[in-house]
Design a protein around this motif. Structure first.
Motif: not given
Ligand SMILES: NC(=O)c1ccc[n+]([C@@H]2O[C@H](COP(=O)([O-])OP(=O)(O)OC[C@H]3O[C@@H](n4cnc5c(N)ncnc54)[C@H](OP(=O)(O)O)[C@@H]3O)[C@@H](O)[C@H]2O)c1
Length: 332
Positions: A155-156, A176, A180, A196, A219, A247, A272, A274, A322
């Motif tokens: 999503a992000v 992955g 995608k 990857y 991410n 995580y 950061f 958000i 997803n």
């Molecule tokens: N800093 C902030 O304020 C903030 C705010 C929102 C989100 N975030 C962070 O931003 C990131 C993305 O969040 P999102 O909500 O957009 O989730 P997302 O990317 O939509 O969903 C998670 C995705 O991470 C990938 N993933 C899962 N396990 C993995 C691994 N071991 N190695 C590499 N990729 C893996 C998967 O895609 P693949 O098929 O590509 O593996 C999965 O679809 C997360 O780390 C989240 O914690 C941070």
């Protein structure tokens, strides 16, 4: 009146499982002045919730055992004791994983009319804002620069990729699965992508970024970041948004130390959260909505149906199930 709710049953070790969640029937409390009763339409499941399942201090309070899990929810007002909201209004806010929530009207935001309410959980919500401020405020991409995005089909990540394209950058994403990666290239116009899970990340990144990397929006952390560091250019900006690859780890990750590369390239690495950008949220939403309405920014989502599947939808994030924003459709 009765509701169903999902409580945090036990702390996971590794990837969460269904045993970590408990479905409970509960009484809906009566409305006080300023409250509304909401019927849940869509629930957002997010990787950061895994962090709240750990014990110990973090930037958000950890879930207590027995507590109702909470995240962003889109709901329809069915009863109101607030002059600000009336039955039929559709709003979003940080709410419990419940069929019905009682919430303070002033802590909710109306969804943007004329667009799918799920965008409030994705491109026109905290997800979009994370991409917007993380990339533009910290990454500061300039026209023609090379931007690498890990977790690019999430999503992000896919919002970051598109904003970087709007800013006329060359964008390389890692994700992955081949499907995608194809989506990123064919539907979003991303310049190059890397699976990857199957590629030799270092050589694939080197080939995809022959002029080095100016901005890295991270991410996932782990092996992808280790492959990025040796390729950064002078004055590169590294945005630490998430570290999903670690995580579920019980021990701290081991990998390349970033300091030497940051030193010799006068580069910057910054994390950061958000919520720190709260005072600028209106600015971000306004720009995201403009790009979205003009078709420059697309919203992809994966919808899992049924309240009972909410934990599974969350667990699926760690298996890469997803494409785009993962949401659960409850009703509506
Ligand atoms: N800093 C902030 O304020 C903030 C705010 C929102 C989100 N975030 C962070 O931003 C990131 C993305 O969040 P999102 O909500 O957009 O989730 P997302 O990317 O939509 O969903 C998670 C995705 O991470 C990938 N993933 C899962 N396990 C993995 C691994 N071991 N190695 C590499 N990729 C893996 C998967 O895609 P693949 O098929 O590509 O593996 C999965 O679809 C997360 O780390 C989240 O914690 C941070």
């Amino acid at each position: 009146m009765q509701t169903k709710e999902i409580r945090f049953a036990s702390r996971p070790s590794g990837i969460p499982s269904n045993e970590n969640f408990q479905f409970v029937d509960a009484e809906v409390p009566p409305l006080q002045d300023g409250d509304v009763l909401l019927r849940s339409l869509y629930i957002s499941v997010d990787p950061y919730l895994r962090g709240r399942m750990r014990e110990g201090k973090s930037y958000v309070t950890p879930f207590e055992i027995g507590q109702v899990i909470e995240s962003y929810v889109v709901g329809e007002v069915v009863d109101s004791r607030s002059p600000d909201l009336k039955p039929g209004d559709v709003v979003s806010g940080q709410l419990g994983w419940r069929l019905y929530n009682v919430a303070k009207a002033k802590q909710l935001m109306k969804t943007i009319p004329g667009v799918s309410p799920t965008t409030a959980l994705g491109v026109l919500g905290v997800t979009g804002l994370t991409a917007y401020f993380g990339l533009l405020d910290i990454g500061q991409p300039k026209q023609g620069e090379n931007v690498v995005v890990s977790g690019a089909a999430g999503a992000v990540g896919m919002t970051v990729c598109q904003i970087a394209k709007i800013k006329s950058c060359r964008v390389v994403g890692t994700a992955g699965s081949n499907e995608k990666n194809e989506y990123l290239r064919n539907e979003l116009g991303i310049d190059a992508t890397i699976n990857y899970k199957t590629a030799d990340i270092s050589s694939a990144l080197k080939a995809a970024c022959p002029n080095g990397i100016d901005v890295y929006f991270d991410n996932v952390g782990g092996a992808v970041s280790d492959a990025v560091l040796p390729l950064i250019n002078d004055r590169a900006r590294i945005v630490i948004c998430g570290q999903i690859s670690i995580y579920n780890a019980d021990r701290p990750a081991v990998g390349l130390k970033p300091e030497p590369a940051l030193l010799v390239h006068s580069a910057m690495m910054r994390g950061f959260i958000i919520t720190q950008y709260w005072p600028r949220f209106a600015e971000g939403i306004s720009q995201l909505a403009q790009w979205f309405k003009s078709g420059q920014l697309k919203h992809a989502e994966t919808i899992v149906e049924g309240f009972e599947n909410t934990p599974n939808a969350f667990i699926g994030l760690f298996r890469g199930e997803n494409l785009g924003k993962q949401v659960v459709k409850i009703s509506g």
